[in-house]
Design an enzyme around this catalytic site. Structure first.
Site, PDB file in Angstrom:
ATOM      1  N   SER A  58       0.930  -1.315  -0.116  1.00 43.74           N
ATOM      2  CA  SER A  58       0.095   0.167   0.094  1.00 43.74           C
ATOM      3  C   SER A  58       0.913   1.218   0.003  1.00 43.74           C
ATOM      4  CB  SER A  58      -0.725  -0.033   1.195  1.00 43.74           C
ATOM      5  OG  SER A  58      -1.590  -1.270   1.166  1.00 43.74           O
TER       6      SER A  58
HETATM    7  N1  SAH Z   1      -1.222  -4.888   3.741  1.00 41.70           N
HETATM    8  C1  SAH Z   1      -0.337  -5.020   2.632  1.00 41.70           C
HETATM    9  C2  SAH Z   1      -0.864  -4.858   1.148  1.00 41.70           C
HETATM   10  C3  SAH Z   1      -2.126  -5.687   0.821  1.00 41.70           C
HETATM   11  S1  SAH Z   1      -2.322  -6.026  -0.719  1.00 41.70           S
HETATM   12  C4  SAH Z   1       0.987  -4.424   2.815  1.00 41.70           C
HETATM   13  O1  SAH Z   1       1.452  -3.889   3.781  1.00 41.70           O
HETATM   14  O2  SAH Z   1       1.974  -4.754   1.899  1.00 41.70           O
HETATM   15  C5  SAH Z   1      -3.751  -7.071  -0.519  1.00 41.70           C
HETATM   16  C6  SAH Z   1      -3.617  -8.488  -0.057  1.00 41.70           C
HETATM   17  O3  SAH Z   1      -4.781  -9.330   0.173  1.00 41.70           O
HETATM   18  C7  SAH Z   1      -2.527  -9.004  -1.099  1.00 41.70           C
HETATM   19  O4  SAH Z   1      -1.257  -9.681  -0.788  1.00 41.70           O
HETATM   20  C8  SAH Z   1      -3.508 -10.514  -1.517  1.00 41.70           C
HETATM   21  O5  SAH Z   1      -2.829 -11.587  -1.880  1.00 41.70           O
HETATM   22  C9  SAH Z   1      -4.379 -10.652  -0.318  1.00 41.70           C
HETATM   23  N2  SAH Z   1      -5.710 -11.402  -0.331  1.00 41.70           N
HETATM   24  C10 SAH Z   1      -6.605 -11.225  -1.341  1.00 41.70           C
HETATM   25  N3  SAH Z   1      -7.473 -12.061  -1.430  1.00 41.70           N
HETATM   26  C11 SAH Z   1      -7.245 -12.514   0.101  1.00 41.70           C
HETATM   27  C12 SAH Z   1      -8.165 -13.454   0.935  1.00 41.70           C
HETATM   28  N4  SAH Z   1      -9.363 -13.793   0.254  1.00 41.70           N
HETATM   29  N5  SAH Z   1      -7.795 -13.737   2.008  1.00 41.70           N
HETATM   30  C13 SAH Z   1      -6.673 -13.289   2.392  1.00 41.70           C
HETATM   31  N6  SAH Z   1      -5.712 -12.426   1.719  1.00 41.70           N
HETATM   32  C14 SAH Z   1      -6.225 -12.044   0.764  1.00 41.70           C
END
Ligand code: SAH
Length: 203
Positions: A58
């Site tokens: 993010s």
């Molecule tokens: N908080 C993170 C950014 C997250 S991006 C950071 O600091 O870098 C969103 C994330 O959600 C991705 O890594 C993706 O793989 C995950 N994601 C997508 N669908 C998901 C689900 N159903 N359950 C858990 N994680 C999920």
């Protein structure tokens, strides 16, 4: 001033960082350590970056603002949905007792574990799983932070949140509204905060 200090100064100036302990966490966890090598030169710009497997780390101002809005306390146990790079989990871990984080992509979980190990963080536990189920064995949580776009706030999360606990989630598609929920009398009282864009929660 190095690049990270400049980023922190910018985040303070635009109001994303207010608390001293959040500032400290940002200074102690430089973002380039959570970004793929070829993109490290962009790590201190205020935009999201791709980290593989369709995920992004993010944007710094969003990480700062979500951290502040969660109002984390030293005694809190926090759930994060969407581990990604592990940076957001790492930042929060400096302010609370324990962070539990879930990601659906095994390779990202491995990468996030490596990233956190490099920075010496021990109070973040990560598992591969479907985030919409929360983490019932570790509930209840003092706060829940969702970092993938969701169509709704799942009732499972509200059940796993303590009374008085705070939940942050980007709701909607293709754009989201950041929602702050506070659990009162067993129900989530919701407030709409600002527009944002996250990758979608996979179902
Ligand atoms: N908080 C993170 C950014 C997250 S991006 C950071 O600091 O870098 C969103 C994330 O959600 C991705 O890594 C993706 O793989 C995950 N994601 C997508 N669908 C998901 C689900 N159903 N359950 C858990 N994680 C999920």
């Amino acid at each position: 001033m190095d690049e990270n200090e400049r980023l922190v100064a910018y985040l303070k100036a635009n109001g994303s960082i207010r608390r001293k302990d959040v500032e400290r966490a940002f200074l102690d966890l430089p973002r380039h350590l959570f970004v793929p090598k070829d993109l490290q030169k962009e790590a201190y710009e205020d935009h999201p970056l791709p980290i593989g497997w369709g995920a992004t780390i993010s944007q710094p101002s969003i990480v700062a603002s979500m951290t502040e809005l969660l109002e984390p306390k030293k005694t809190d146990v926090i759930l994060e949905v969407g581990t990604g790079s592990g940076w957001q989990a790492g930042i929060i871990s400096r302010l609370v007792k324990q962070v539990y984080s879930i990601d659906i992509v095994p390779q990202l979980v491995e990468q996030a574990k490596e990233n956190l190990k490099k920075t010496g963080i021990r109070n973040v536990e990560i598992k591969v799983g479907q985030g919409s189920n929360g983490w019932p064995e570790k509930a209840p949580f003092g706060g829940i932070i969702v970092t993938a776009a969701v169509p709704v706030i799942f009732e499972t999360w509200v059940e796993q949140l303590k009374e008085g606990g705070r939940l942050l989630a980007p709701v909607g598609w293709p754009m989201q509204t950041m929602i702050l929920g506070i659990k009162r009398g067993g129900k989530l009282e919701k407030k709409e905060l600002y527009g944002c864009m996250f990758v979608p929660l996979q179902t």
